[in-house]
Structures are given as C-alpha cells and as structure tokens.
Motif scaffolding. Structure first.
Motif, PDB file in Angstrom:
ATOM      1  N   ALA A   1      10.734  -7.681 -19.367  1.00 42.05           N
ATOM      2  CA  ALA A   1       9.887  -6.487 -19.276  1.00 42.05           C
ATOM      3  C   ALA A   1       8.414  -6.873 -19.220  1.00 42.05           C
ATOM      4  O   ALA A   1       7.634  -6.263 -18.480  1.00 42.05           O
ATOM      5  CB  ALA A   1      10.151  -5.576 -20.465  1.00 42.05           C
ATOM      6  N   ALA A   2       8.019  -7.888 -19.997  1.00 46.46           N
ATOM      7  CA  ALA A   2       6.626  -8.329 -19.991  1.00 46.46           C
ATOM      8  C   ALA A   2       6.242  -8.896 -18.630  1.00 46.46           C
ATOM      9  O   ALA A   2       5.151  -8.612 -18.105  1.00 46.46           O
ATOM     10  CB  ALA A   2       6.416  -9.376 -21.084  1.00 46.46           C
TER      11      ALA A   2
ATOM     12  N   THR B   1      15.322 -17.647 -19.563  1.00 49.65           N
ATOM     13  CA  THR B   1      16.005 -18.637 -20.402  1.00 49.65           C
ATOM     14  C   THR B   1      17.319 -18.117 -20.965  1.00 49.65           C
ATOM     15  O   THR B   1      18.220 -18.903 -21.251  1.00 49.65           O
ATOM     16  CB  THR B   1      15.099 -19.072 -21.563  1.00 49.65           C
ATOM     17  N   LEU B   2      17.451 -16.800 -21.129  1.00 49.33           N
ATOM     18  CA  LEU B   2      18.654 -16.179 -21.689  1.00 49.33           C
ATOM     19  C   LEU B   2      19.129 -15.079 -20.755  1.00 49.33           C
ATOM     20  O   LEU B   2      18.311 -14.360 -20.169  1.00 49.33           O
ATOM     21  CB  LEU B   2      18.348 -15.601 -23.078  1.00 49.33           C
ATOM     22  N   GLU B   3      20.430 -14.933 -20.618  1.00 48.31           N
ATOM     23  CA  GLU B   3      20.999 -13.866 -19.797  1.00 48.31           C
ATOM     24  C   GLU B   3      20.350 -12.528 -20.151  1.00 48.31           C
ATOM     25  O   GLU B   3      20.269 -12.159 -21.324  1.00 48.31           O
ATOM     26  CB  GLU B   3      22.503 -13.788 -20.057  1.00 48.31           C
ATOM     27  N   PRO B   4      19.841 -11.801 -19.167  1.00 40.28           N
ATOM     28  CA  PRO B   4      19.201 -10.503 -19.457  1.00 40.28           C
ATOM     29  C   PRO B   4      20.133  -9.586 -20.244  1.00 40.28           C
ATOM     30  O   PRO B   4      21.322  -9.466 -19.934  1.00 40.28           O
ATOM     31  CB  PRO B   4      18.901  -9.952 -18.054  1.00 40.28           C
ATOM     32  N   CYS B   5      19.571  -8.950 -21.249  1.00 45.05           N
ATOM     33  CA  CYS B   5      20.397  -8.140 -22.159  1.00 45.05           C
ATOM     34  C   CYS B   5      20.899  -6.877 -21.463  1.00 45.05           C
ATOM     35  O   CYS B   5      20.298  -6.368 -20.517  1.00 45.05           O
ATOM     36  CB  CYS B   5      19.628  -7.798 -23.422  1.00 45.05           C
ATOM     37  N   ASN B   6      22.018  -6.392 -21.977  1.00 45.70           N
ATOM     38  CA  ASN B   6      22.651  -5.200 -21.424  1.00 45.70           C
ATOM     39  C   ASN B   6      22.740  -4.119 -22.497  1.00 45.70           C
ATOM     40  O   ASN B   6      23.649  -3.304 -22.503  1.00 45.70           O
ATOM     41  CB  ASN B   6      24.063  -5.561 -20.934  1.00 45.70           C
TER      42      ASN B   6
ATOM     43  N   CYS C   1      17.291  -5.106 -20.375  1.00 43.30           N
ATOM     44  CA  CYS C   1      16.515  -5.857 -19.380  1.00 43.30           C
ATOM     45  C   CYS C   1      17.239  -5.928 -18.038  1.00 43.30           C
ATOM     46  O   CYS C   1      16.595  -5.971 -16.987  1.00 43.30           O
ATOM     47  CB  CYS C   1      16.232  -7.263 -19.899  1.00 43.30           C
ATOM     48  N   ALA C   2      18.575  -5.992 -18.077  1.00 41.94           N
ATOM     49  CA  ALA C   2      19.317  -6.048 -16.820  1.00 41.94           C
ATOM     50  C   ALA C   2      18.991  -4.842 -15.942  1.00 41.94           C
ATOM     51  O   ALA C   2      18.724  -4.971 -14.738  1.00 41.94           O
ATOM     52  CB  ALA C   2      20.811  -6.126 -17.094  1.00 41.94           C
ATOM     53  N   GLN C   3      18.981  -3.657 -16.530  1.00 41.25           N
ATOM     54  CA  GLN C   3      18.676  -2.448 -15.767  1.00 41.25           C
ATOM     55  C   GLN C   3      17.223  -2.436 -15.322  1.00 41.25           C
ATOM     56  O   GLN C   3      16.900  -1.964 -14.221  1.00 41.25           O
ATOM     57  CB  GLN C   3      18.983  -1.209 -16.597  1.00 41.25           C
ATOM     58  N   ALA C   4      16.319  -2.966 -16.150  1.00 39.86           N
ATOM     59  CA  ALA C   4      14.906  -3.020 -15.766  1.00 39.86           C
ATOM     60  C   ALA C   4      14.720  -3.898 -14.531  1.00 39.86           C
ATOM     61  O   ALA C   4      13.924  -3.570 -13.636  1.00 39.86           O
ATOM     62  CB  ALA C   4      14.071  -3.562 -16.923  1.00 39.86           C
ATOM     63  N   LEU C   5      15.476  -4.991 -14.457  1.00 39.09           N
ATOM     64  CA  LEU C   5      15.398  -5.870 -13.284  1.00 39.09           C
ATOM     65  C   LEU C   5      15.957  -5.171 -12.049  1.00 39.09           C
ATOM     66  O   LEU C   5      15.417  -5.298 -10.941  1.00 39.09           O
ATOM     67  CB  LEU C   5      16.147  -7.178 -13.557  1.00 39.09           C
ATOM     68  N   VAL C   6      17.048  -4.429 -12.228  1.00 38.25           N
ATOM     69  CA  VAL C   6      17.619  -3.660 -11.113  1.00 38.25           C
ATOM     70  C   VAL C   6      16.615  -2.628 -10.624  1.00 38.25           C
ATOM     71  O   VAL C   6      16.351  -2.504  -9.412  1.00 38.25           O
ATOM     72  CB  VAL C   6      18.929  -2.972 -11.554  1.00 38.25           C
ATOM     73  N   ASP C   7      16.022  -1.887 -11.545  1.00 37.15           N
ATOM     74  CA  ASP C   7      15.079  -0.829 -11.182  1.00 37.15           C
ATOM     75  C   ASP C   7      13.834  -1.386 -10.497  1.00 37.15           C
ATOM     76  O   ASP C   7      13.225  -0.700  -9.652  1.00 37.15           O
ATOM     77  CB  ASP C   7      14.659  -0.045 -12.426  1.00 37.15           C
ATOM     78  N   ALA C   8      13.461  -2.624 -10.831  1.00 40.05           N
ATOM     79  CA  ALA C   8      12.264  -3.234 -10.236  1.00 40.05           C
ATOM     80  C   ALA C   8      12.523  -3.781  -8.837  1.00 40.05           C
ATOM     81  O   ALA C   8      11.579  -4.160  -8.138  1.00 40.05           O
ATOM     82  CB  ALA C   8      11.745  -4.350 -11.140  1.00 40.05           C
TER      83      ALA C   8
END
Length: 344
Positions: A58-59, A76-81, A89-96
C-alpha cells in the motif's frame, strides 16, 4: 516462470527496506515492496512500519499513484488476503492494475494467506519463492509463531565457567562484563517479550527494559511479562511506566506462551531464574539458548538451571552450537554461545 535481473535486484532492495532499523519486530511481519515499470526501472518503494500503518504494498502504491498500472510489484512476503486494521494487499494490487507480482516467502499466517491465488484469478502473473531463505530469515520468529501457534523462545543466561549464575551468598552483580550486558540488551531489544518469573521480581526487582550502551532506556520497548501466582508489590520496578507489563497467572510454560501468542507476540526472551528455565526446558519449549560464559569460577552458588530430572548421561539434553563470539576484551571478556536443540 523466470525472474529478471531487475526483479532480483528489486527483491534485494525490498529485503533491505523491510529490515529498516526502528521498525517494530512484532506483531506484524517486516515487509518491503518495490514497484518496477516495463523496462525494469524503479517506480516506487515502501515498507511496513508497524501495526496499524500501511502495508508495504500500500505504501509503494500510494507513492506510485497512476504509474502503478502495468507495473511489477516485488514483495518480500506474499501479499496478504486479509482485512484487519488495513485492507488486503492482494486486492489493492489488483485495483491498481499491477501486471505482475514477484514475492519471496509464502504467507504462513492462515488468516492472511491466499493472496497469490487472488492475484492469479484477477489475471496477474505471479511468481513466488524468490530469495525465500533471506525472506524467511527476516521474520524468523514471526514465521515460527505462525506455524507453531506459539512464540519462539530464546533462553538467555549468564554464568561462570562452572555454570554458576550467583555466588553462595546470592550475589550475582556482575558475573559478566559491561560489553556482555550491552550485547544482551541488544538481543533483548530484538524480541517483543521479556519473560521472568515472580521469584526473579521478588528477589532482584528488575526493570526489564532495554537500555543502550549509556544505560538509558531505548524508545521501543518489548512487553514485560511476569509469570507465576505469587503476589508482588505494586511498587515493583517491572510495573513502572517505562514499558507495558502483563501478569501471566500460571506456572505452566505452555499456558503462558498461549496467552502471549493470543496477544500477538512472536519472540520471547526468557530471562527468569533457574527454576523457570528448568520448567521451559523440561516442557520442550526452548528453541534457542544464548549463554554468556564469564572467565570466572565460584565453586558454589546457584546453578544456571534447576533440576531437569536427568539422572544419567545418556539422557542429557543435547544442544548444538550455531554461533560463538567473544564479547569484550581482556580479563572481562565473555564468550557468547548461541545453541539450538540437537535435533533441530
């Protein structure tokens, strides 16, 4: 699926970001993220600064803005779900609109795992297991806590060459040298709990804070935990306002660790006396030993550990040396030994 040289370099940078000094070591993992454009140039970066703050992804996305669309996220770590204090974070990456995600360690937290699958379902390329070893090492106690359901336990003690932690008259200040004590405080500061028993509080009235080389408390303090059922004076130093303190009203190590795990703690620095150490060792709940051995002999006095119920050498509790170093110089030098269970 291969990773590029730019992604490898970005992962090294993300690991360095995650290890930024001053970041709390719990209850959340340390995570770093770097965003790359199509030609492998860095767009933005971020790291998690502690519970309640934006996660690394997110940062980085906030810094990148619209430039994140079509980017590669190296984490470094699998994006959280998981939705907790912040969104997944997984959804934030999708939305971006991120095109590709490269991560190191798979998330061992059952509440947060599954981010990779969410990304794949959204059509994003995902590559996991990149530089896994350093990514896991970055959050070793947290990973242990997530997979074992209890905090990682480091037992620290100081003793003479003949294994005495105090003289026959009860005095123990100071068995080790000033450099050794400074080093022990540094290790204490790498944990999120300092645990002692009520006997130690009653006998020594310790403050149990982390102090620097000038004997001053540092800004970020671990939780102080006092285990046992004995009543203690309200004015004991362990209850002052220099750090948070919790009473664990039990004599059972497993119960104490369960409670600390429920509080989100991941790494216990066990500093109690010989009886508490024996209880944890007998229960098989010590994962690492750090011993400061002073070049001195007492011949009598308290042993570093209490009765373990061992009557024959064949039943000795064996440990293997993982690291040894000399702390200090001259006559005051101590040897610091880090040991793991022999079967580990």
């Amino acid at each position: 699926m291969d990773v590029t040289a730019a992604e490898q370099a970005a992962m090294r940078r993300a690991l360095a970001l995650a290890a930024t000094p001053g970041v709390p070591l719990g209850p959340n993992p340390r995570v770093g993220c770097v965003l790359l454009d199509a030609d492998g140039s860095e767009i933005a970066e971020g790291f998690h600064r502690g519970a309640g703050t934006p996660h690394a992804e997110a940062a980085a996305l906030a810094e990148a803005g619209a430039a994140a669309e079509g980017a590669t996220a190296v984490v470094t770590l699998e994006p959280c779900n998981h939705t907790g204090r912040t969104g997944p974070c997984a959804q934030a990456l999708v939305d971006a609109g991120v095109r590709r995600v490269v991560f190191g360690q798979a998330d061992p937290n059952p509440l947060a795992a599954g981010g990779a699958e969410t990304l794949r379902r959204a059509g994003i390329e995902v590559v996991g297991g990149v530089m896994t070893a350093p990514a896991v090492q970055l959050n070793r106690p947290w990973t242990f806590a997530m997979t074992h359901g209890r905090p990682y336990v480091t037992w620290k003690f100081a003793a003479t060459l003949d294994g005495r932690s105090a003289a026959a008259d009860g005095t123990s200040k100071w068995i080790t040298s000033t450099p050794a004590r400074v080093d022990a405080h540094r290790l204490r500061g790498e944990c999120d709990v300092v645990l002692v028993g009520t006997g130690t509080v009653a006998a020594d009235d310790p403050e149990l804070t982390v102090r620097d080389e000038f004997d001053q408390p540092v800004a970020l303090q671990p939780l102080r935990a006092v285990m046992g059922e004995r009543d203690l004076p309200a004015g004991a130093r362990v209850f002052n306002d220099r750090a948070e303190t919790v009473r664990l009203l039990t004599r059972e190590p497993a119960v104490a660790l369960t409670r600390l795990h429920e509080l989100g703690r991941t790494h216990v620095f066990l500093e109690g006396g010989p009886s508490l150490a024996a209880a944890f060792l007998s229960a098989g709940l010590v994962d690492e030993v750090v011993a400061y051995v002073a070049p001195a002999l007492l011949g009598a006095g308290s042993a570093a550990v209490g009765d373990l119920g061992i009557t024959t050498i064949d039943d000795a509790m064996r440990w293997r040396l993982s690291r040894a170093s000399v702390v200090g110089q001259g006559l005051d030098a101590c040897v610091r030994l880090s040991l793991k269970p022999e079967e580990a």
